[in-house]
Design an enzyme around this catalytic site. Structure first.
Site, short mmCIF file in Angstrom:
data_model
loop_
_atom_site.label_atom_id
_atom_site.label_comp_id
_atom_site.label_asym_id
_atom_site.label_seq_id
_atom_site.Cartn_x
_atom_site.Cartn_y
_atom_site.Cartn_z
N CYS A 57 -26.64 2.10 -1.28
CA CYS A 57 -25.96 2.89 -2.30
C CYS A 57 -25.76 2.18 -3.63
CB CYS A 57 -24.63 3.43 -1.82
SG CYS A 57 -24.02 2.88 -0.27
N GLU A 67 -25.28 -6.89 -1.62
CA GLU A 67 -24.08 -7.67 -1.90
C GLU A 67 -24.03 -8.97 -1.10
OE1 GLU A 67 -21.16 -4.80 -0.54
OE2 GLU A 67 -20.49 -6.25 0.93
N GLU A 77 -21.58 12.74 11.66
CA GLU A 77 -20.74 11.57 11.93
C GLU A 77 -19.24 11.83 12.08
OE1 GLU A 77 -21.71 8.26 9.29
OE2 GLU A 77 -23.78 8.95 9.07
N SER A 90 -23.02 11.49 6.75
CA SER A 90 -21.72 12.04 7.05
C SER A 90 -21.49 13.36 6.31
CB SER A 90 -20.63 11.04 6.69
OG SER A 90 -20.73 10.66 5.35
N ILE A 123 -27.40 12.09 3.72
CA ILE A 123 -27.32 10.67 4.06
C ILE A 123 -26.62 10.41 5.39
CG2 ILE A 123 -26.67 8.39 3.14
CD1 ILE A 123 -28.86 9.90 1.58
N GLU A 179 -28.98 5.50 -4.27
CA GLU A 179 -28.17 6.11 -5.32
C GLU A 179 -28.99 6.12 -6.61
OE1 GLU A 179 -24.28 4.37 -6.11
OE2 GLU A 179 -24.79 4.55 -8.22
N CYS A 212 -25.29 9.57 -1.42
CA CYS A 212 -24.63 8.83 -0.35
C CYS A 212 -24.04 9.85 0.63
CB CYS A 212 -23.54 7.93 -0.94
SG CYS A 212 -22.91 6.69 0.21
N LYS A 224 0.84 -1.20 0.00
CA LYS A 224 0.00 0.00 0.00
C LYS A 224 0.88 1.25 0.00
CE LYS A 224 -3.04 2.61 3.05
NZ LYS A 224 -4.21 2.73 2.19
N HIS A 257 -20.00 10.76 -5.73
CA HIS A 257 -18.77 10.02 -6.03
C HIS A 257 -17.84 10.82 -6.91
CE1 HIS A 257 -21.71 6.97 -4.81
NE2 HIS A 257 -20.67 6.45 -4.20
#
Ligand code: GLN
Ligand code: ZN
Length: 761
Positions: free
Chosen positions: A647, A609, A488, A437, A435, A669, A730, A19, A698
């Site tokens: 989302c 998912e 948040e 945050s 939404i 979304e 979102c 990373k 996004h």
């Protein structure tokens, strides 16, 4: 001889070295050479460690600088034309641009790898798509390992799964139609691997565990017959994972390959069938160590499955391995010095799982007696775990057994609730909200880091958070939004925040798992019965509500999302764990209500998912997950409004379940699909309220008022105005204030103007 094997090892390194190296390279702070050195070191260490542990088959080409599906696309030269690629070898910069985009070159789409939290880059096929060998990575890495005197088993994403995971642009041949053109490249790679000295090659074909049409099944036969002919000296292993083969078993058994890998953790029931039908010239690779979870293996059970196979097939036709690549578990338990001894003894990360495989192989090869001591020690740990008071909380179990259907049912039907809510909340038509945050600025992250390292006192940190919240409330009031949020600022992650506070959960220090590219996540571990020792969010919601007369929405993460984004205990069925979480969230919901919070949002972005890979399993999953949500949300009075948020844009096939959640308002979304998804809500006559996202969060782009108006217009064409809310797609956590301010202001203005045109509620 029984062979000990592995299908893949985590790439990120024990301390997320990959990373760091990638991000340094991308930002221009690190050189290509540095990145190359880091990745070579990582590859070598992984190989050496697995070899030293005693594995017979150590994988290579399971390493990737971004993603193994992207690697496969690069290997076959499937580079979309917008990347202006010269068309010879795929160089590193082209590779990264495909993954991440660059000015005016949109990145390739990314999506979840089967039902994991790993994201792959979706191959794109164009009109006139051609393939040629454009990266020799599999051969290079095989030779690199050979240079260290380590003989590896190269891993390739199989050609059929590669195509099925991809998408053809409109007007282009559908993916499977490209098989004939694709195979010569795979043949060339296999030829080169044979030349380089490889004997076994692992071909991953996870699509064999999906629902397949006859055409798709036939493609597997075509592909492997031709690969077989072209590489007669190689031994091919076809690996399936993430589920059992069911109606594709016959297809898999008929492939002219030397071994077939089965996931016997997700699909233990397929072993007998496989043993009975396995052709004589095929070996069975048995995935008996869970590659998707962090628990130690029940070695006796796994060893007896292996022994059963050895008895039936003979030792030379049996391999032991993990259920799937170990990519999906953290690297090394030894990096968790702070976990208490009990919990540690129950866990195995990738490195520990490799040792388990070696031990199991010994048991299968030389009999259980040969590893008696180890098995005994293991059994004792498993027994201790089973009886541990840390896992078993009689109160939680009692409460779960006492759950009644009423508890998963709001007091009145939506039609009655909504009138109570409208008068309680005093909302205009087309109410506006967000939404949850607001931007997590560098200052927010800095304050949190300082608090965590002890540099900022709790008092000062809480004061900081209160100031943040006050700022966010003022901002929303100035814009005239109708249902406010506290923003948040106290949360890093919507699951970790709750995992940290719930009993039965552990958070790790270094349990990172790759999510996409250089991004890693650290899922909490659910090890025991879940309970909520204290309120988790009321402090902040109450404070926010004290600053305004407008309703402030309480923010919770739903039981299915918490489940889905954690490592879940394997000693009880998932629905039971979901219900335990649901009860904890239910208590939080009721505490919020008691604290004067009139609107409560329970986010479930992971509901979809979590859908099983096979359609025949959907109903069962949707039944228990919907019920868990309802258990969490249904304790409140009629006038308390429950929101949920998701989302994604594919609702068609689960719209009934979405409606069954019976949330008063759902935000989804929608802006990127130009409100396309609303059709499924309209066709279904979705009864409750909907907030289709009218601002695509996004992207850093600021939508102007007319754009929002237009999206709202579309929405109002399909959904009755008195059901529509106005909100972004979102949370705004990843955006900057410079973007959020004008965007939300345009959104608010558009809503106010539109109100004039629609009848009042
Ligand atoms: N309430 C969360 C937020 O706004 C929702 C995040 C999500 O849907 N992934 O950040
Ligand atoms: Zn979302």
């Amino acid at each position: 001889m029984v062979l000990s094997t592995n299908l893949g090892y985590p790439r990120i390194g024990p301390n997320r070295e990959l990373k760091r190296a990638l991000e340094r390279y991308w930002s221009g702070r690190g050189s290509l050479k540095e990145l190359d050195t880091t990745s070579r070191d990582l590859r070598r260490a992984r190989w050496q460690l697995q070899k030293d542990a005693g594995l017979d088959h150590v994988p290579s080409n399971d390493f990737s600088l971004y993603d193994h599906v992207l690697d496969a696309a690069a290997m076959v030269g499937a580079v979309p034309s917008r990347f202006n690629w010269a068309g010879d070898k795929v160089d590193l910069d082209t590779y990264f641009t495909m993954a991440r985009g660059a000015d005016r070159m949109a990145a390739m789409e990314m999506t979840k790898w089967f039902d994991t939290n790993y994201h792959y880059i979706v191959p794109e096929f164009e009109k006139g798509q051609k393939f040629h060998l454009a990266s020799t990575k599999p051969v290079d890495e095989f030779l690199e390992a050979k240079g260290h005197d380590i003989h590896t088993r190269p891993v390739l994403l199989g050609p059929v799964s590669f195509l099925l995971l991809g998408k053809s642009q409109s007007g282009a041949t559908e993916p499977l139609g490209l098989l004939e053109k694709l195979l010569p490249v795979y043949e060339e790679v296999l030829g080169r691997l044979a030349e380089a000295g490889a004997d076994w090659v692992q071909m991953d074909e996870p699509c064999l565990v999906l629902d397949l049409s006859d055409d798709r099944r036939a493609a597997f036969a075509t592909a492997y017959e031709s690969l077989r002919r072209s590489a007669p000296s190689l031994k091919l292993l076809v690996a399936t994972y993430f589920g059992d083969l069911r109606d594709n078993m016959e297809t898999a058994m008929r492939l002219p390959v030397n071994a077939l890998h089965l996931d016997l953790v997700r699909g233990p029931g397929q072993l007998e069938d496989a043993l009975a039908r396995l052709p004589e010239d095929m070996a069975l690779s048995m995935g008996v160590v869970d590659g998707r979870n962090v628990w130690i293996t029940d070695l006796e059970r796994a060893a007896s499955a292996l022994t059963r196979a050895v008895d039936s097939l003979g030792p030379d036709r049996v391999m032991a391995g993990p259920s799937c690549s170990l990519l999906h578990v953290p690297v090394d338990l030894d990096s968790e010095p702070d976990l208490d001894a009990d919990l540690r003894s129950w866990l195995a990360f990738a490195r520990q799982k490799v040792s388990e495989i070696v031990l199991l192989t010994r048991a299968a090869e030389s009999g259980m007696d040969s590893v008696q001591d180890e098995l005994k020690a293991h059994r004792e740990v498993l027994e201790r775990r089973e009886q541990s008071t840390r896992i078993n909380n009689p109160e939680v179990r009692k409460r779960l057994h006492a759950v009644t259907d009423d508890m998963a049912q709001r007091r009145s039907p939506f039609g009655e609730r909504i009138s109570a809510q409208l008068s309680h909340l005093n909302l205009p038509s087309l109410p506006t909200t967000t939404i949850g945050s607001f931007p997590q600025t560098p200052e927010v992250r800095k304050a949190r880091a300082q608090f965590n390292s002890g540099k900022l006192s709790r008092e000062d940190y809480e004061k900081f958070l209160e100031d943040e919240i006050a700022g966010v409330i003022r901002f929303q009031e100035d814009l005239g939004l109708d249902v406010l949020v506290h923003g948040e600022p106290e949360r890093t992650d919507m699951v970790e925040y709750f995992g940290d506070q719930l009993e039965g959960f552990a958070v790790t220090a270094n349990g990172w798992v790759q999510s996409y590219g250089s991004r890693c996540v650290r899922p909490p571990v659910i090890y025991g019965d879940v309970s909520r020792p204290h309120a988790m969010t009321t402090r902040w919601s109450k404070y926010a509500q004290s600053l305004t007369d407008k309703p402030v929405k309480g923010m919770l993460t739903g039981p299915i999302t918490i489940l889905q984004w954690s490592f879940v205990r394997d000693d009880q069925p998932r629905p039971e764990t979901a219900n335990q979480i649901a009860l904890a969230i239910r208590d939080e919901v009721l505490d919020l209500e008691a604290a004067g919070i009139r609107v409560i949002q329970i986010d479930e972005p992971a509901l979809r998912e979590g859908l099983p890979l096979r359609r025949e399993d959907w109903k069962e999953y949707l039944d228990w997950s919907v019920r868990a949500f309802r258990l969490a949300s249904s304790g409140v009075r009629d006038e308390t409004q429950i929101h949920t948020h998701m989302c994604y844009a594919e609702f068609n096939d689960i719209i009934e379940a979405i409606a069954a959640l019976d949330a008063d308002v759902i935000s989804v979304e929608a802006s990127r699909s130009q409100m396309e998804l609303l059709k499924s809500f309209a066709d279904f006559h979705y009864p409750n309220h909907i907030g289709p996202g009218v601002y695509d969060i996004h992207s850093p782009r600021v939508p102007d008022k007319d754009e929002v108006t237009q999206l709202l217009d579309y929405a109002l064409q399909v959904i009755p105005a008195d059901q529509v809310w106005v909100n972004p797609d979102c949370g705004l956590k990843t955006r900057r204030w410079e973007e959020v301010k004008p965007s939300l202001s345009n959104m608010a203005k558009a809503a106010v103007e539109m109100r004039e045109k629609v009848p009042a509620k």
